[in-house]
Scaffold this motif. Structure first.
Motif, PDB file in Angstrom:
ATOM      1  N   ARG A  40       0.838  -1.217   0.000  1.00 16.15           N
ATOM      2  CA  ARG A  40       0.000   0.000   0.000  1.00 16.15           C
ATOM      3  C   ARG A  40       0.869   1.263   0.000  1.00 16.15           C
ATOM      4  O   ARG A  40       0.508   2.278   0.586  1.00 16.15           O
ATOM      5  N   HIS A  41       1.987   1.164  -0.684  1.00 18.53           N
ATOM      6  CA  HIS A  41       2.920   2.287  -0.730  1.00 18.53           C
ATOM      7  C   HIS A  41       3.868   2.044  -1.900  1.00 18.53           C
ATOM      8  O   HIS A  41       4.527   0.986  -1.965  1.00 18.53           O
ATOM      9  N   PHE A  42       3.943   2.999  -2.830  1.00 19.93           N
ATOM     10  CA  PHE A  42       4.773   2.802  -4.011  1.00 19.93           C
ATOM     11  C   PHE A  42       6.258   2.751  -3.664  1.00 19.93           C
ATOM     12  O   PHE A  42       7.014   1.981  -4.250  1.00 19.93           O
ATOM     13  N   GLY A  43       6.674   3.582  -2.708  1.00 21.02           N
ATOM     14  CA  GLY A  43       8.087   3.604  -2.341  1.00 21.02           C
ATOM     15  C   GLY A  43       8.546   2.288  -1.751  1.00 21.02           C
ATOM     16  O   GLY A  43       9.582   1.740  -2.151  1.00 21.02           O
ATOM     17  N   LEU A  96      -6.945   0.532 -10.650  1.00 18.80           N
ATOM     18  CA  LEU A  96      -6.716  -0.524  -9.656  1.00 18.80           C
ATOM     19  C   LEU A  96      -6.522   0.047  -8.257  1.00 18.80           C
ATOM     20  O   LEU A  96      -6.747  -0.657  -7.268  1.00 18.80           O
ATOM     21  N   PHE A  97      -6.095   1.306  -8.197  1.00 17.95           N
ATOM     22  CA  PHE A  97      -5.842   1.955  -6.913  1.00 17.95           C
ATOM     23  C   PHE A  97      -6.517   3.310  -6.847  1.00 17.95           C
ATOM     24  O   PHE A  97      -6.643   4.005  -7.858  1.00 17.95           O
ATOM     25  N   THR A  98      -6.955   3.656  -5.645  1.00 14.13           N
ATOM     26  CA  THR A  98      -7.393   5.018  -5.358  1.00 14.13           C
ATOM     27  C   THR A  98      -6.241   5.707  -4.651  1.00 14.13           C
ATOM     28  O   THR A  98      -5.836   5.287  -3.565  1.00 14.13           O
ATOM     29  N   ARG A  99      -5.709   6.751  -5.263  1.00 14.29           N
ATOM     30  CA  ARG A  99      -4.511   7.402  -4.751  1.00 14.29           C
ATOM     31  C   ARG A  99      -4.868   8.739  -4.122  1.00 14.29           C
ATOM     32  O   ARG A  99      -5.589   9.545  -4.704  1.00 14.29           O
ATOM     33  N   THR A 100      -4.342   8.975  -2.932  1.00 14.68           N
ATOM     34  CA  THR A 100      -4.410  10.285  -2.298  1.00 14.68           C
ATOM     35  C   THR A 100      -3.003  10.655  -1.858  1.00 14.68           C
ATOM     36  O   THR A 100      -2.064   9.860  -2.016  1.00 14.68           O
ATOM     37  N   THR A 101      -2.846  11.835  -1.306  1.00 14.75           N
ATOM     38  CA  THR A 101      -1.518  12.247  -0.843  1.00 14.75           C
ATOM     39  C   THR A 101      -1.076  11.453   0.374  1.00 14.75           C
ATOM     40  O   THR A 101       0.108  11.411   0.702  1.00 14.75           O
ATOM     41  N   ARG A 102      -2.019  10.782   1.051  1.00 16.20           N
ATOM     42  CA  ARG A 102      -1.686  10.078   2.280  1.00 16.20           C
ATOM     43  C   ARG A 102      -1.787   8.566   2.183  1.00 16.20           C
ATOM     44  O   ARG A 102      -1.207   7.840   2.994  1.00 16.20           O
ATOM     45  N   SER A 103      -2.558   8.053   1.238  1.00 19.19           N
ATOM     46  CA  SER A 103      -2.777   6.607   1.228  1.00 19.19           C
ATOM     47  C   SER A 103      -3.025   6.092  -0.182  1.00 19.19           C
ATOM     48  O   SER A 103      -3.319   6.863  -1.109  1.00 19.19           O
ATOM     49  N   ILE A 104      -2.900   4.780  -0.310  1.00 23.17           N
ATOM     50  CA  ILE A 104      -3.221   4.060  -1.543  1.00 23.17           C
ATOM     51  C   ILE A 104      -4.148   2.923  -1.166  1.00 23.17           C
ATOM     52  O   ILE A 104      -3.809   2.093  -0.318  1.00 23.17           O
ATOM     53  N   GLU A 105      -5.317   2.883  -1.772  1.00 29.02           N
ATOM     54  CA  GLU A 105      -6.286   1.833  -1.487  1.00 29.02           C
ATOM     55  C   GLU A 105      -6.683   1.128  -2.772  1.00 29.02           C
ATOM     56  O   GLU A 105      -6.682   1.731  -3.854  1.00 29.02           O
ATOM     57  N   LEU A 106      -7.025  -0.126  -2.661  1.00 21.29           N
ATOM     58  CA  LEU A 106      -7.481  -0.887  -3.818  1.00 21.29           C
ATOM     59  C   LEU A 106      -8.911  -0.507  -4.182  1.00 21.29           C
ATOM     60  O   LEU A 106      -9.767  -0.350  -3.304  1.00 21.29           O
ATOM     61  N   THR A 107      -9.171  -0.359  -5.464  1.00 21.59           N
ATOM     62  CA  THR A 107     -10.537  -0.197  -5.940  1.00 21.59           C
ATOM     63  C   THR A 107     -11.226  -1.563  -5.933  1.00 21.59           C
ATOM     64  O   THR A 107     -10.556  -2.592  -5.734  1.00 21.59           O
TER      65      THR A 107
END
Length: 285
Positions: free
Chosen positions: A18-21, A49-60
């Motif tokens: 849940r984090h690209f880095g 596939l993902f919902t991206r925000t500045t704070r989190s990544i969640e699966l659609t």
């Protein structure tokens, strides 16, 4: 479209971290490269596939479905590659899965006597996996505890286990010699109620801290003894069946040999344990 296995592995890494880095570090690639690959994958699939925000990544919803499928696909591919290499090296390997608390060592020792050149690996199952490793190829056989889906599997009953209640030592019922189901009415039940746990260790930590109780097979109680827990027999709880299981399509050769030997060994061990009185000390953590 053809499924790109490399992009699928990238997707699984991002879904799990849940984090690209962190996913990029695990994959030993640069984060911008990973981000571009995931966006290209989404474009190929035609859905995010993902919902991206500045704070989190969640699966659609589509991402959650793909993750379920991708986990199985990558596991099957990894197992297939491993077996190809084993065949090339002339190695014979048998992987035996077992549910928490069940012990298959006696059967493995008996099998090894007649098959000394076979490499035997053991595969400890997490409680939620049940029969999954038999279906995706991670294990050839399993020593399992019901319930599980036995479609497509050959199963051989081995025995039954008593269920015990696991409580914190501070619980008002902890001093009893035994319990009935009625005694547990109204108690918060972990994994049987609204709260689920991801591991036995988490479950026992929650119980010890007073967050709930659990019904567990007696072999698990014996394998997870600790001073802040108490295990009490629930006299009217239905027993749990244990059995050996092997995929019907693979029930040949080494797997069949192990099934035959293990059936006799484990039944003999189970019958030898029946009727023995459980010492009261064994009910205490």
């Amino acid at each position: 479209m053809d499924l790109d296995l490399r992009k699928l592995r990238y997707f699984v890494a991002v879904a799990e971290h849940r984090h690209f880095g962190r996913a990029a570090q695990a994959l030993f690639i640069a984060q911008p490269v990973l981000s571009r690959q995931i966006r290209a994958f989404e474009q190929e699939l035609g859905c995010p596939l993902f919902t991206r925000t500045t704070r989190s990544i969640e699966l659609t919803p589509a991402g959650k479905q793909l993750y379920d499928e991708a986990s199985r696909i990558t596991t099957v591919v990894d197992v297939a590659l491993r077996r190809v290499h084993e065949a090339q090296q002339g190695e014979q390997r048998l992987v035996v899965a077992f549910s928490p608390g069940l012990h298959v060592s006696d059967a493995i020792r008996a099998f090894a006597v007649s098959h000394p050149k076979v490499v035997i690996d053991v595969f400890p199952l997490r409680w939620w996996e049940r029969d999954a490793p038999l279906r995706d190829g991670r294990a050839h056989l399993g020593y399992l505890r019901r319930p599980f889906d036995d479609s497509g599997l050959r199963t051989v009953p081995i025995g039954h286990e008593t269920k015990v209640a696991c409580l914190p030592v501070t619980h008002p019922l902890a001093g009893r010699g035994a319990l009935t189901s009625a005694d547990l009415d109204g108690e918060p039940l972990l994994d049987g109620g609204t709260r689920r746990t991801s591991s036995l260790e988490e479950k026992f930590e929650l119980i010890a801290s007073g967050q709930g109780i659990a019904l567990v097979p007696i072999s698990i109680a014996g394998s997870y003894s600790r001073p802040d827990l108490v295990y009490l027999t629930v006299t009217d709880a239905p027993p749990v069946e244990t059995c050996l299981a092997v995929p019907e399509i693979n029930c040949t050769g080494l797997a069949q040999d192990f099934l035959t030997i293990a059936t006799a060994t484990l039944r003999r061990h189970t019958n030898g344990s029946e009727g023995k009185e459980e010492p009261e000390a064994a009910n205490q953590g």
